[in-house]
Design an enzyme around this catalytic site. Structure first.
Site, PDB file in Angstrom:
ATOM      1  CE  LYS A  42      -7.961  11.835  -4.887  1.00  0.00           C
ATOM      2  NZ  LYS A  42      -9.141  11.730  -4.064  1.00  0.00           N
ATOM      3  CD  GLU A  97       3.490   7.245  -5.916  1.00  0.00           C
ATOM      4  OE1 GLU A  97       2.975   8.045  -5.105  1.00  0.00           O
ATOM      5  OE2 GLU A  97       2.991   6.143  -6.174  1.00  0.00           O
ATOM      6  CG  ASP A  98       2.105   9.557  -1.853  1.00  0.00           C
ATOM      7  OD1 ASP A  98       2.480   8.622  -2.582  1.00  0.00           O
ATOM      8  OD2 ASP A  98       0.979   9.574  -1.316  1.00  0.00           O
ATOM      9  CG  ASP A 101       3.819   0.589   1.082  1.00  0.00           C
ATOM     10  OD1 ASP A 101       4.657   0.194   1.900  1.00  0.00           O
ATOM     11  OD2 ASP A 101       2.606   0.318   1.186  1.00  0.00           O
ATOM     12  CG  ASP A 157      -5.139   9.273   1.345  1.00  0.00           C
ATOM     13  OD1 ASP A 157      -4.094   8.861   0.782  1.00  0.00           O
ATOM     14  OD2 ASP A 157      -6.240   8.707   1.222  1.00  0.00           O
TER      15      ASP A 157
HETATM   16  P1  IMP Z   1       2.750   0.950  -3.555  1.00  0.00           P
HETATM   17  O1  IMP Z   1       2.183   0.582  -4.872  1.00  0.00           O
HETATM   18  O2  IMP Z   1       2.519  -0.117  -2.519  1.00  0.00           O
HETATM   19  O3  IMP Z   1       4.187   1.383  -3.580  1.00  0.00           O
HETATM   20  O4  IMP Z   1       1.820   2.115  -3.000  1.00  0.00           O
HETATM   21  C1  IMP Z   1       2.014   3.417  -3.213  1.00  0.00           C
HETATM   22  C2  IMP Z   1       0.802   4.191  -2.735  1.00  0.00           C
HETATM   23  O5  IMP Z   1       0.207   3.622  -1.558  1.00  0.00           O
HETATM   24  C3  IMP Z   1       1.207   5.576  -2.335  1.00  0.00           C
HETATM   25  O6  IMP Z   1       1.176   6.455  -3.427  1.00  0.00           O
HETATM   26  C4  IMP Z   1       0.214   5.910  -1.250  1.00  0.00           C
HETATM   27  O7  IMP Z   1      -0.940   6.520  -1.816  1.00  0.00           O
HETATM   28  C5  IMP Z   1      -0.171   4.608  -0.627  1.00  0.00           C
HETATM   29  N1  IMP Z   1       0.551   4.366   0.643  1.00  0.00           N
HETATM   30  C6  IMP Z   1       1.459   3.403   0.916  1.00  0.00           C
HETATM   31  N2  IMP Z   1       1.912   3.484   2.188  1.00  0.00           N
HETATM   32  C7  IMP Z   1       1.265   4.544   2.739  1.00  0.00           C
HETATM   33  C8  IMP Z   1       1.313   5.165   4.045  1.00  0.00           C
HETATM   34  O8  IMP Z   1       2.052   4.787   4.977  1.00  0.00           O
HETATM   35  N3  IMP Z   1       0.494   6.239   4.203  1.00  0.00           N
HETATM   36  C9  IMP Z   1      -0.316   6.729   3.234  1.00  0.00           C
HETATM   37  N4  IMP Z   1      -0.390   6.180   2.012  1.00  0.00           N
HETATM   38  C10 IMP Z   1       0.393   5.099   1.767  1.00  0.00           C
HETATM   39 MG    MG Z   2      -3.144   7.296  -0.964  1.00  0.00          MG
END
Ligand code: IMP
Ligand code: MG
Length: 177
Positions: A42, A97-98, A101, A157
């Site tokens: 979301k 994507e937001d 990470d 969030d």
């Molecule tokens: P990844 O797979 O680790 O790149 O994670 C991506 C997802 O983790 C994002 O779409 C977010 O929903 C969540 N996420 C990672 N870091 C943060 C943060 O600092 N704040 C909020 N959500 C995060």
């Molecule tokens: Mg999230």
């Protein structure tokens, strides 16, 4: 709610200006290509809405929903909760994507969608947190690089709260520890 924010990292104004700039870049790069913006729900919803309104070429949109996170730490597993509602064979995709990470989510999604033979797949992210990258993946369009802190607002969030903050703020560690 705002009492849980340690400090504002990116103001509403700063975000707006940068999103417009990225939108203009995408418009120039995809002129005549009719791309599909694929929002990853979301967290993408506010960024996607603003980004698409700053794109002035023919394009369409779709959404996917995935879960990989519980609280502030990644479980490492990605689950598809909602898939695309259209065929993407030969189409240009822009994954929205937001935050990028660990990169586990987008890396998985990119491979998952590649099998359906789109013409191309690029990634547009609001935030990039390179310090925590685990997967070998990068953003083609990134608005802001952020430090290794947990950030919320503008769609992002913590346990489904804070998405409605109009800015990006650093969450006080005592909120999640
Ligand atoms: P990844 O797979 O680790 O790149 O994670 C991506 C997802 O983790 C994002 O779409 C977010 O929903 C969540 N996420 C990672 N870091 C943060 C943060 O600092 N704040 C909020 N959500 C995060
Ligand atoms: Mg999230």
């Amino acid at each position: 709610m705002t009492e849980d924010i340690e400090r504002v990292l990116l103001s509403e104004k700063e975000i707006q200006l940068k999103v417009r700039e990225i939108g203009a870049k995408i418009s120039a790069d995809y002129e005549g290509k009719n791309p599909i913006f694929v929002g990853v729900l979301k967290g993408c919803f506010i960024f996607m809405a603003d980004l698409m309104r700053s794109v002035n070429i023919r394009c369409s949109m779709d959404f996917m929903a995935v879960s990989s996170y519980s609280g502030t730490s990644s479980t490492g597993a990605v689950k598809i909760n909602k898939d695309l509602s259209q065929d993407i064979l030969g189409r240009h995709l822009i994954l929205v994507e937001d935050i990028l990470d660990s990169g586990v989510t987008l890396n998985y999604l990119k491979q998952y969608l590649t099998v359906r033979k789109p013409a191309s797949i690029r990634i547009a992210t609001l935030l990039d947190k390179p310090a925590r990258r685990k997967a070998d993946i990068f953003a083609d369009y990134s608005c802001f690089e952020v430090p290794d802190a947990f950030v919320v607002g503008y769609g992002l969030d913590y346990n489904e709260t804070y998405r409605n903050l109009p800015y990006i703020g650093i969450l006080k560690p005592e909120v999640y520890s």
